[in-house]
Each structure stands twice: as C-alpha cells, then as structure tokens.
Design an enzyme around this catalytic site. Structure first.
Site, PDB file in Angstrom:
ATOM      1  N   HIS A  17     -21.966 -34.756 -31.146  1.00  0.00           N
ATOM      2  CA  HIS A  17     -21.038 -33.851 -31.749  1.00  0.00           C
ATOM      3  C   HIS A  17     -21.418 -32.365 -31.450  1.00  0.00           C
ATOM      4  O   HIS A  17     -22.395 -32.113 -32.220  1.00  0.00           O
ATOM      5  CB  HIS A  17     -21.125 -34.435 -33.009  1.00  0.00           C
ATOM      6  CG  HIS A  17     -20.036 -33.483 -34.103  1.00  0.00           C
ATOM      7  ND1 HIS A  17     -20.445 -32.921 -35.200  1.00  0.00           N
ATOM      8  CD2 HIS A  17     -18.693 -33.466 -33.893  1.00  0.00           C
ATOM      9  CE1 HIS A  17     -19.319 -32.360 -35.643  1.00  0.00           C
ATOM     10  NE2 HIS A  17     -18.129 -32.781 -34.870  1.00  0.00           N
ATOM     11  N   GLU A  44     -19.040 -34.282 -27.427  1.00  0.00           N
ATOM     12  CA  GLU A  44     -17.890 -33.900 -28.305  1.00  0.00           C
ATOM     13  C   GLU A  44     -17.986 -32.456 -28.392  1.00  0.00           C
ATOM     14  O   GLU A  44     -18.933 -31.959 -28.862  1.00  0.00           O
ATOM     15  CB  GLU A  44     -17.939 -34.928 -29.433  1.00  0.00           C
ATOM     16  CG  GLU A  44     -16.626 -34.456 -30.363  1.00  0.00           C
ATOM     17  CD  GLU A  44     -16.548 -33.473 -31.118  1.00  0.00           C
ATOM     18  OE1 GLU A  44     -15.317 -33.018 -31.554  1.00  0.00           O
ATOM     19  OE2 GLU A  44     -17.440 -32.713 -31.377  1.00  0.00           O
ATOM     20  N   ASP A  46     -15.140 -28.694 -28.838  1.00  0.00           N
ATOM     21  CA  ASP A  46     -14.061 -27.962 -29.259  1.00  0.00           C
ATOM     22  C   ASP A  46     -13.483 -26.818 -28.509  1.00  0.00           C
ATOM     23  O   ASP A  46     -14.416 -26.212 -27.973  1.00  0.00           O
ATOM     24  CB  ASP A  46     -14.038 -27.733 -30.854  1.00  0.00           C
ATOM     25  CG  ASP A  46     -14.695 -28.614 -31.645  1.00  0.00           C
ATOM     26  OD1 ASP A  46     -14.274 -29.759 -32.246  1.00  0.00           O
ATOM     27  OD2 ASP A  46     -16.193 -28.612 -31.746  1.00  0.00           O
ATOM     28  N   HIS A  59     -15.794 -24.523 -32.313  1.00  0.00           N
ATOM     29  CA  HIS A  59     -15.201 -25.272 -33.532  1.00  0.00           C
ATOM     30  C   HIS A  59     -14.471 -24.314 -34.393  1.00  0.00           C
ATOM     31  O   HIS A  59     -13.154 -24.900 -34.504  1.00  0.00           O
ATOM     32  CB  HIS A  59     -16.176 -25.936 -34.158  1.00  0.00           C
ATOM     33  CG  HIS A  59     -15.589 -26.884 -35.165  1.00  0.00           C
ATOM     34  ND1 HIS A  59     -15.414 -26.503 -36.631  1.00  0.00           N
ATOM     35  CD2 HIS A  59     -15.271 -28.175 -35.236  1.00  0.00           C
ATOM     36  CE1 HIS A  59     -14.826 -27.267 -37.208  1.00  0.00           C
ATOM     37  NE2 HIS A  59     -14.695 -28.404 -36.625  1.00  0.00           N
TER      38      HIS A  59
END
Length: 252
Positions: A17, A44, A46, A59
């Site tokens: 993450h 993972e 963004d 993010h």
C-alpha cells in the site's frame, strides 16, 4: 476463463500500500523499491493529474499532509511536483517514471480524479503495461472510463459495484453477485462494509464463485493477515509489506 496476467502468478498476494514507507516517504520510487526488494510483485498506489495534465503518483488531492505546504496537486505542474521534498529529498513521481523504473512490477492504480483518467491510461499504453496494471476507482464512472481508454488492463470493483455484490451475497442471490461483478478481476475491500463482515465464509465463496479475487485493505497486523489468508482471501493490501512477507513464509 484464465486469470488476467496481472493475477496469473499463484497467490496469495501482498499488495504494498503506497509502497513500503517505514524508511521512505509513501508513494515515492524509494518506497516502491523497498517493497519490491522484499520479493513481492504488487504495488498499490494512487494517481492524480498535475496542472499540465500528467498522471502523478499521490493519494491526497492536497499537499499539506505529504509535503507540509498548502495547495493542491492540480495547482502545480509535474516538474514542480517532482521537486517537492516529501522527505529525504524525494519528490512526487509521475506514473511514467514508476512504470519505467520498475518494468516487472504489477501496479494496482486507484484513479483519484476525473482529470487523471486520460493521462493514466495514456501512460499505461505508452509503456505497453496493460498486462501488469490494474485500474480501479471508488467511482464507477472513473473506473469504467479509465478501463475503456486502456483496454487489456485488469480492474477491480468500484464502490457501487461492490456494494451491489455484497448485498446480493448477503441474501444468497449468487446470480446477482455474478452480474454485479461481471467483467471484473477482483474486489478490493475493507474488512467491514455496510455493517457487514465482508469476508465471512459464505460471502467469500460467493465472490469466488463470481470469478474474482478478494483482496482486503488495509491490514497491518500480522495476526489479522494470517487469519484472513487462512480463511481464503487472495491478498492483503498493507502498509507493512515486510510483516506480510513473513506471514506468507510462515504459511508456506
């Protein structure tokens, strides 16, 4: 139907993450490198769009938390964002830079804004990375638009698609679960949603019967990781990829 190449390797999976930020700022190339050095394959992350329309890895829409300054990602161009000091002299990378720096890594990309849809898809196509990218969003409109512009990528359920599947699974309507998840490769979900334990065994069976993997976020406690993996989830999204790797080894 065979699994998408993004999910072709045997699981269970660790999805790091925002990389591994124990010794690097989150969502930086260094954080990604630290995670991949553990031997995991999935990152993972963004994306937002910069002022000049470049997909940048971030993010938050705002800069305050990660850069300690006012303003938003969309107010600066990609070059300026790359010069920000997020910690240790590391700036905000572009998606192009990440795909180029780690050509074997699998990227799980949450498209955070409408402005990021087209540049994200363009970056994926430019690097011919469709086989190693999953595009998703909490917004079904963003998710579907991104996938249309980058055909061949994997994708996971948006918030509305998963809510429909969860409620159908809760009352045992498996045809409706399959309909809600048609065309998807995964559901990436919290442990609880809508007051429901999302990985209760009957629900987990219903999701698997619909042909999708189940990845649970954001799990940082090794005991919880172990319990979920033993229950049959296919992956954990975690800030502590280092701990998750140890759990996987203990289960091997």
């Amino acid at each position: 139907m065979p699994a998408h190449p993004y999910l072709a390797a045997a699981g269970p999976r660790v999805l790091a993450h925002r990389g591994l930020a124990t010794a690097a700022p989150e969502n930086t190339l260094l954080a990604f490198a630290h995670a991949l050095a553990l031997g995991i394959t999935h990152i993972e992350t963004d994306v937002h769009a910069s002022r000049d329309g470049v997909a940048v890895i971030a993010h938050d829409a705002e800069l305050q938390r990660v850069a300690g300054r006012p303003g938003g990602v969309a107010e600066l161009d990609a070059r300026a964002l790359g010069r920000l000091d997020l910690g240790g002299g590391h700036g905000m990378p572009t998606l192009d830079a990440a795909l180029e720096a780690f050509p074997e890594a699998r990227f799980n990309i949450d498209v955070k804004s409408a402005a990021a849809i087209a540049p994200t898809a363009e970056a994926v196509r430019r690097h011919r990375a469709e086989h190693r990218v999953l595009l998703t969003s909490f917004s079904e409109r963003r998710r579907a638009a991104a996938v249309r512009l980058a055909p061949g990528v994997a994708t996971s359920a948006s918030g509305p698609r998963f809510a429909a599947a969860l409620l159908a699974a809760r009352v045992g309507l498996r045809p409706l679960v399959r309909r809600a998840l048609a065309g998807l490769d995964a559901v990436q979900i919290p442990e609880r949603a809508l007051g429901i334990e999302t990985t209760a065994p009957p629900l987990l069976r219903a999701f698997h019967d619909a042909g999708v993997e189940v990845h649970v976020w954001t799990i940082n406690d090794p005991t919880t990781m172990r319990a979920l993996l033993e229950r049959g989830v296919d992956g954990v999204v975690t800030d502590r990829a280092d701990l998750a790797v140890e759990v996987l080894r203990s289960l091997a």
